[in-house]
Structures are given as C-alpha cells and as structure tokens.
Motif scaffolding. Structure first.
Motif, PDB file in Angstrom:
ATOM      1  N   UNK A  64       0.805  -1.222   0.000  1.00  0.00           N
ATOM      2  CA  UNK A  64       0.000   0.000   0.000  1.00  0.00           C
ATOM      3  C   UNK A  64       0.837   1.271   0.000  1.00  0.00           C
ATOM      4  N   UNK A  65       2.128   1.171   0.341  1.00  0.00           N
ATOM      5  CA  UNK A  65       2.987   2.363   0.351  1.00  0.00           C
ATOM      6  C   UNK A  65       3.339   2.830  -1.056  1.00  0.00           C
ATOM      7  N   UNK A  66       3.153   1.964  -2.072  1.00  0.00           N
ATOM      8  CA  UNK A  66       3.393   2.363  -3.466  1.00  0.00           C
ATOM      9  C   UNK A  66       2.105   2.973  -3.993  1.00  0.00           C
ATOM     10  N   UNK A  67       2.103   4.266  -4.202  1.00  0.00           N
ATOM     11  CA  UNK A  67       0.877   4.962  -4.589  1.00  0.00           C
ATOM     12  C   UNK A  67       1.145   5.979  -5.686  1.00  0.00           C
ATOM     13  N   UNK A  68       0.177   6.130  -6.576  1.00  0.00           N
ATOM     14  CA  UNK A  68       0.294   7.080  -7.681  1.00  0.00           C
ATOM     15  C   UNK A  68       0.089   8.517  -7.218  1.00  0.00           C
TER      16      UNK A  68
END
Length: 272
Positions: A64-68
C-alpha cells in the motif's frame, strides 16, 4: 527446475508463441477483488525453453505504500525490506517476477509515464511483467519491457491449482485486517470512555462553580442584609440620641429659668 504446464487453464486473448505467461487464479482473484485498489509485488518462477519465455505468477505481496498520489512513483528501501521479508516468510522458493498497479479513473499521460519510469528503474529485467487493471473500463492487461518501452501482451493464461502459499497469505492478511479493525474499534471505544469521563469531569466542575457562585451570592446578600439592619439600628439609635439630647436641652432651660427666678427674688429681698 521447470514447472509443468498447467492442465486446468483458460486463455485471455491470443498468447504469443515466444511469451507464455501463466497467472494463478488465487492471485488474479485477490488482485481484482478485495485488494484491487492497492499495488502489489508479483512473485513466482520464470525460465526460457525452446526459444520462448515461460512465466508463472503464483503470489502477490501487497504494498500500500506504493501509490500514484506521490509526485514521483518509487519504492523506498524500507518498502523493499518489507517485500523481501514477506517473500521469505510467505513465498519461499519464489522470486520477484513483476508488479501490479491499478490505473485510476481519469488517469492522464503523466500516470503512465510514472508507471513506465518505475518499471524501468526497479523491474528492468526482460523477465519482469507489469499487470494493470483500468478502473474506468475494467480492462486488464499484462505488459513486458521491450526496447525500452512497456509492450502490452496480446494474451496470457489464467490457471487453477491449490496454491497453498497464496491461500495462506490471503488468510493471514484477512486476519491482520480484522485485527486492525478490532484495534481501531477498541481505540474508538477507549476514546469514547475518555470523552465521557471528560464530559463528566467538566459537568462536575461546572456544578462546583455554580455552587460556589450561589454561595458567594448568598454571602453577598446576607452581608447586604446585615449592613442594612446595622444601618437601620444606627439610625434608630441616632434618632433616640437626638431626641434625648433635645429633651435634656429643655430640662436645662427649665433649670436655668428656675435659678434665674430664684436669684431675682433674693435680690428683691435684699433691697428691702
């Protein structure tokens, strides 16, 4: 070690002869279902055979830490540490083979530039894939890197097997999610208890202030009443004093008149 080609599978699109990608159904269902809005790292096995490339995607690690929403899409060192810990714990003997990122509705060209930039930086190998799902139209696609660009594969397989590791991972994440929900509920309950306690203490303080104010008001009224009584008593005594003084003055005048008359009589007798 080569993996045997699954017998229970279905084809999505037209699979190229030199690129066979197999996406396990538990992974596929998990990514497009309850976790469809979160990024994930894909795990599995890949190898070359008879001039072609075979890739089996058998696991997915949520990230979830990878976000656009970030200005620059990237994976931090801390996130990579987490990924490898999860890989070792839940997907032993597997390797990282790509990643998943949903495309939000209304995505513009900058979103795709971010995705391609991240893929080139962190998943630059020829055996790495990018799996996407367009939230606007539901389109699902697999991409590979060719000649410096992400190339959409015309087709791939979805296959079915027991996949114990992915099933256990899904159950673990559901338990963690439920535990987090329970902890949040307990925290909210604790916050409500604290809030009620504060409301009670505030009410008690207001009550004490009101009692003190009423006592002060009563004391003030009592003092005013006492002062009024004392003033009336003083005026009464003063009036008595004035009246007594006036009477004494008249008595003195009478005495003086009596003495004067007596002196007059005595002087008259002497003259005779």
């Amino acid at each position: 070690m080569e993996q045997m080609e699954p017998k229970n599978k279905r084809v999505v699109g037209i699979v190229p002869e030199d690129m066979h990608v197999y996406l396990e159904d538990y992974v596929y269902t998990y990514l497009r279902g309850e976790q469809k809005n979160q990024a994930a790292i894909l795990t599995g096995k890949s190898y070359f055979k008879d001039g072609g490339f075979w890739l089996y995607i058998t696991g997915a690690i949520l990230c979830p830490s990878i976000t656009l929403e970030e200005e620059e899409l990237g994976i931090s060192k801390r996130t990579w540490n987490y990924i490898y810990q999860e890989l070792h714990h839940s997907f032993e003997r597997q390797e990282i083979v790509g990643w998943y990122m949903p495309i939000p509705e209304g995505a513009d060209a900058k979103i795709f530039e971010k995705i391609q930039s991240l893929h080139e930086r962190d998943f630059s190998g020829a055996d790495m894939v990018y799996f996407s799902r367009n939230e606007e139209n539901g389109d699902e696609s697999l991409f590979v890197r060719r000649e410096g660009h992400l190339l959409k594969l015309p087709g791939y397989y979805i296959y079915y097997e027991k996949n114990t590791q992915m099933r256990e991972y899904i159950m673990l994440k559901r338990e963690e999610k439920q535990l987090e929900a329970d902890l949040r509920a307990e925290q909210k309950s604790d916050e409500r208890v604290v809030m009620r306690y504060r409301e009670y203490m505030n009410a008690q303080q207001m009550k004490e202030k009101r009692v003190v104010s009423e006592r002060k008001q009563k004391t003030s009224n009592s003092l005013a009443y006492t002062m009024c009584v004392l003033a009336l008593v003083g005026m009464f005594l003063l009036s008595i004093g004035i009246a007594a003084g006036y009477q004494q003055v008249h008595e003195i005048d009478d005495v003086m008149n009596l003495v004067g008359n007596q002196l007059h009589l005595d002087l008259g007798d002497d003259k005779k």
